[in-house]
Write a protein that holds these residues in place. Sequence first.
Motif, PDB file in Angstrom:
ATOM      1  N   UNK A 157       0.754  -1.140   0.142  1.00 45.98           N
ATOM      2  CA  UNK A 157       0.007  -0.082   0.007  1.00 45.98           C
ATOM      3  C   UNK A 157       0.855   1.266  -0.115  1.00 45.98           C
ATOM      4  N   UNK A 158       1.972   0.940   0.796  1.00 45.98           N
ATOM      5  CA  UNK A 158       2.911   2.598   0.791  1.00 45.98           C
ATOM      6  C   UNK A 158       3.530   2.596  -0.534  1.00 45.98           C
ATOM      7  N   UNK A 159       3.703   1.588  -1.137  1.00 46.95           N
ATOM      8  CA  UNK A 159       4.439   1.770  -2.547  1.00 46.95           C
ATOM      9  C   UNK A 159       3.414   2.433  -3.319  1.00 46.95           C
ATOM     10  N   UNK A 160       2.265   1.906  -3.420  1.00 47.19           N
ATOM     11  CA  UNK A 160       1.360   2.279  -4.252  1.00 47.19           C
ATOM     12  C   UNK A 160       0.916   3.577  -4.044  1.00 47.19           C
ATOM     13  N   UNK A 161       0.802   4.110  -2.852  1.00 45.40           N
ATOM     14  CA  UNK A 161       0.207   5.384  -2.475  1.00 45.40           C
ATOM     15  C   UNK A 161       1.277   6.492  -2.867  1.00 45.40           C
ATOM     16  N   UNK A 162       2.439   5.926  -2.562  1.00 43.03           N
ATOM     17  CA  UNK A 162       3.832   6.826  -3.164  1.00 43.03           C
ATOM     18  C   UNK A 162       3.600   7.065  -4.563  1.00 43.03           C
ATOM     19  N   UNK A 163       3.263   6.005  -5.442  1.00 46.02           N
ATOM     20  CA  UNK A 163       3.216   6.260  -6.781  1.00 46.02           C
ATOM     21  C   UNK A 163       2.058   7.184  -7.047  1.00 46.02           C
ATOM     22  N   UNK A 164       1.140   7.129  -6.261  1.00 50.79           N
ATOM     23  CA  UNK A 164       0.005   8.106  -6.544  1.00 50.79           C
ATOM     24  C   UNK A 164       0.319   9.599  -6.153  1.00 50.79           C
ATOM     25  N   UNK A 165       1.022   9.673  -5.384  1.00 50.48           N
ATOM     26  CA  UNK A 165       1.789  11.119  -4.721  1.00 50.48           C
ATOM     27  C   UNK A 165       2.406  11.508  -6.015  1.00 50.48           C
ATOM     28  N   UNK A 166       3.645  10.560  -6.321  1.00 54.90           N
ATOM     29  CA  UNK A 166       4.451  11.078  -7.582  1.00 54.90           C
ATOM     30  C   UNK A 166       3.596  11.609  -8.655  1.00 54.90           C
ATOM     31  N   UNK A 167       2.475  11.047  -8.892  1.00 52.68           N
ATOM     32  CA  UNK A 167       1.596  11.427 -10.115  1.00 52.68           C
ATOM     33  C   UNK A 167       0.961  12.804  -9.769  1.00 52.68           C
ATOM     34  N   UNK A 168       0.399  12.774  -8.582  1.00 50.16           N
ATOM     35  CA  UNK A 168      -0.288  14.230  -8.180  1.00 50.16           C
ATOM     36  C   UNK A 168       0.746  15.327  -8.294  1.00 50.16           C
ATOM     37  N   UNK A 169       1.887  14.829  -7.790  1.00 51.32           N
ATOM     38  CA  UNK A 169       2.923  16.092  -7.977  1.00 51.32           C
ATOM     39  C   UNK A 169       3.515  16.349  -9.371  1.00 51.32           C
ATOM     40  N   UNK A 170       3.324  15.527 -10.069  1.00 46.80           N
ATOM     41  CA  UNK A 170       3.987  15.602 -11.530  1.00 46.80           C
ATOM     42  C   UNK A 170       2.747  16.414 -12.291  1.00 46.80           C
ATOM     43  N   UNK A 171       1.458  16.202 -12.118  1.00 49.33           N
ATOM     44  CA  UNK A 171       0.345  16.719 -12.733  1.00 49.33           C
ATOM     45  C   UNK A 171       0.335  18.255 -12.288  1.00 49.33           C
ATOM     46  N   UNK A 172       0.325  18.451 -11.041  1.00 46.85           N
ATOM     47  CA  UNK A 172       0.347  19.580 -10.436  1.00 46.85           C
ATOM     48  C   UNK A 172       1.544  20.660 -10.685  1.00 46.85           C
ATOM     49  N   UNK A 173       2.766  20.175 -11.039  1.00 45.24           N
ATOM     50  CA  UNK A 173       3.774  20.880 -11.374  1.00 45.24           C
ATOM     51  C   UNK A 173       3.761  21.159 -12.968  1.00 45.24           C
ATOM     52  N   UNK A 174       3.200  20.084 -13.839  1.00 46.93           N
ATOM     53  CA  UNK A 174       3.207  20.528 -15.052  1.00 46.93           C
ATOM     54  C   UNK A 174       2.066  20.968 -15.764  1.00 46.93           C
ATOM     55  N   UNK A 175       0.807  21.023 -14.961  1.00 46.26           N
ATOM     56  CA  UNK A 175      -0.309  21.621 -15.471  1.00 46.26           C
ATOM     57  C   UNK A 175      -0.237  23.273 -15.916  1.00 46.26           C
TER      58      UNK A 175
END
Length: 200
Positions: A157-175
């Motif tokens: 679960x930690x790995x899956x959530x960390x991957x989601x956090x990474x995706x959120x961070x990526x989209x927020x920075x790139x949008x």
Amino acid sequence: MPLVSQPVGRRERNKQEKLDRITAAARELFAERGVDEVTTQEIADKADIGAGTLFLYAKTKGELLLLVQNSTYADALVKGRSAAAAATDVLDAVMAIVRPVVECNRKQIDNGRTYLREMVFGDPSEPHHRDALDLSVQTEEAIAAVLLRDERTTAQDAAARAHIVSAIMFISMAATINAANPVDDVVQEIRDQVRVLLPE
């Protein structure tokens, strides 16, 4: 018998010295004018090398940007890990890792957004691209380690959530919608989404 390290040869020293000059020249020019407004010839001239030599170290301007940004990203990740170690709240610790990465990415917003695009669409066999992807993996691992502080969270679960956090961070920075937003606004947007991921 103890191993004795061999001194670095002149050829290797020359290669490293050229790489350092290229990196410094690209960093300065990209910071001044943005990656889209700088030519590879200008970088070669500033580094005092020929354009052909430049392409031995990076085949495209995108790879030069990866070279420059990777070292800054690595420093941001070290800073974030250190800050996370001092944070007691899990959400605060995750955001302690995220904030320096966002700050690093937004020093020159167009460069930061181009860096993210190069990470996604660049050639993964190219060494600077591989380094960028490795930094992304290291970021997720650091976040997963923080998430594991909550005893209810499994490693999976930690790995899956960390991957989601990474995706959120990526989209927020790139949008594009966030292009004019200050760092604090982007970090708050990420925090609001990450908070929903964490167990109550």
